[in-house]
Design a protein around this motif. Structure first.
Motif, PDB file in Angstrom:
ATOM      1  N   LYS A 163      34.929  64.112  14.499  1.00 11.68           N
ATOM      2  CA  LYS A 163      35.004  65.508  14.979  1.00 11.68           C
ATOM      3  C   LYS A 163      34.465  66.466  13.922  1.00 11.68           C
ATOM      4  N   LEU A 164      34.877  66.268  12.673  1.00  7.15           N
ATOM      5  CA  LEU A 164      34.417  67.157  11.596  1.00  7.15           C
ATOM      6  C   LEU A 164      32.914  67.004  11.364  1.00  7.15           C
ATOM      7  N   TYR A 165      32.403  65.778  11.476  1.00  7.81           N
ATOM      8  CA  TYR A 165      30.961  65.573  11.312  1.00  7.81           C
ATOM      9  C   TYR A 165      30.208  66.290  12.430  1.00  7.81           C
ATOM     10  N   ALA A 166      30.672  66.115  13.662  1.00  8.99           N
ATOM     11  CA  ALA A 166      29.995  66.732  14.816  1.00  8.99           C
ATOM     12  C   ALA A 166      29.955  68.253  14.677  1.00  8.99           C
ATOM     13  N   ALA A 167      30.998  68.829  14.058  1.00  9.75           N
ATOM     14  CA  ALA A 167      31.073  70.290  13.903  1.00  9.75           C
ATOM     15  C   ALA A 167      30.395  70.784  12.618  1.00  9.75           C
ATOM     16  N   SER A 168      29.979  69.855  11.764  1.00  6.69           N
ATOM     17  CA  SER A 168      29.442  70.246  10.457  1.00  6.69           C
ATOM     18  C   SER A 168      28.025  70.816  10.557  1.00  6.69           C
ATOM     19  N   VAL A 188      26.499  51.980  19.367  1.00  2.15           N
ATOM     20  CA  VAL A 188      27.904  52.337  19.116  1.00  2.15           C
ATOM     21  C   VAL A 188      27.997  53.773  18.602  1.00  2.15           C
ATOM     22  N   VAL A 189      27.099  54.126  17.680  1.00  5.38           N
ATOM     23  CA  VAL A 189      27.096  55.486  17.120  1.00  5.38           C
ATOM     24  C   VAL A 189      26.855  56.501  18.241  1.00  5.38           C
ATOM     25  N   ARG A 190      25.880  56.198  19.090  1.00  5.42           N
ATOM     26  CA  ARG A 190      25.564  57.103  20.205  1.00  5.42           C
ATOM     27  C   ARG A 190      26.772  57.267  21.127  1.00  5.42           C
ATOM     28  N   LYS A 191      27.439  56.149  21.434  1.00  6.58           N
ATOM     29  CA  LYS A 191      28.601  56.169  22.327  1.00  6.58           C
ATOM     30  C   LYS A 191      29.680  57.122  21.826  1.00  6.58           C
ATOM     31  N   GLU A 194      28.106  61.051  21.454  1.00  5.20           N
ATOM     32  CA  GLU A 194      27.718  61.751  22.678  1.00  5.20           C
ATOM     33  C   GLU A 194      28.891  62.563  23.246  1.00  5.20           C
ATOM     34  N   VAL A 195      30.091  62.029  23.084  1.00 10.40           N
ATOM     35  CA  VAL A 195      31.298  62.700  23.588  1.00 10.40           C
ATOM     36  C   VAL A 195      31.554  63.988  22.807  1.00 10.40           C
ATOM     37  N   LEU A 196      31.213  63.991  21.516  1.00 15.94           N
ATOM     38  CA  LEU A 196      31.552  65.124  20.645  1.00 15.94           C
ATOM     39  C   LEU A 196      30.460  66.182  20.538  1.00 15.94           C
ATOM     40  N   LEU A 197      29.216  65.790  20.797  1.00 23.35           N
ATOM     41  CA  LEU A 197      28.113  66.747  20.567  1.00 23.35           C
ATOM     42  C   LEU A 197      27.754  67.517  21.846  1.00 23.35           C
TER      43      LEU A 197
END
Length: 197
Positions: A163-168, A188-191, A194-197
């Protein structure tokens, strides 16, 4: 020779830490360091490492100075990047497969192993809370490591980090994708992201 003055200079140039090698380069033997330690002039923080009694012990620098065969990763790298608000109880490092860190490091750290050809991927210099430079992985490599080792990282740490990475504002999705592809975890990374971005 004024040993204390010489050692203070060594400490100042090395993040507060005096080790056998640096002392020896300045003509101060291991025996003299032991004598100063026994006389309570310096304190031992690890095998062959000392600090002055009033100095703050930078544990991360102490670990980093012991070998160039590993780098800080996973939870410790998250902490150094400011993507985790928790100071890890046990520091995490990554070493190339086949390179076994010393027993002291094994007792002090949680160790992950990676294929030697992926060891340098994303390797950079990080700054400890005490302001010293240590070897670690950049943010994108750290996120890849956390996802790759998700079964060994606490779920709270895992989801908070993503979550923090996606918001960074510092995130670099192109770099993340490149690393994930090289590490063969892009799906796996995309999976997860994708939910957070």
């Amino acid at each position: 020779m004024d040993y204390i003055k010489e050692l203070k200079q060594i400490a100042e140039n090395n993040g507060g830490i005096i080790n056998n090698k640096n002392a020896s380069e300045h003509g101060i033997s291991k025996a003299m360091l032991s004598k100063l330690y026994l006389n309570n002039k310096i304190q031992r923080i690890a095998h062959g490492q000392y600090i002055f009694n009033n100095d703050i012990h930078d544990e991360l620098l102490s670990i980093d100075m012991r070998s160039n065969l590993f780098v800080f990763s996973h939870e410790t790298a998250l902490f150094l990047h400011g993507i985790s608000d928790r100071t890890p109880f046990v520091h995490t490092i990554t070493a190339p497969s086949g390179k076994i860190p010393s027993r002291a490091i094994q007792e002090e750290c949680k160790i992950y192993y990676i294929k030697p050809d992926l060891f340098d991927l994303g390797k950079t210099t990080l700054i400890t809370p005490a302001g010293n430079k240590v070897s670690g992985y950049d943010l994108e490599r750290t996120v890849c490591d956390i996802i790759r080792s998700r079964s060994k990282v606490g779920s709270e740490t895992f989801f908070a980090a993503l979550k923090l990475y996606a918001a960074s504002p510092k995130k670099d999705l192109n770099k993340l994708n490149r690393y994930a592809t090289e590490m063969k975890i892009s799906g796996v990374v995309r999976k997860y992201l994708e939910v957070l971005l």
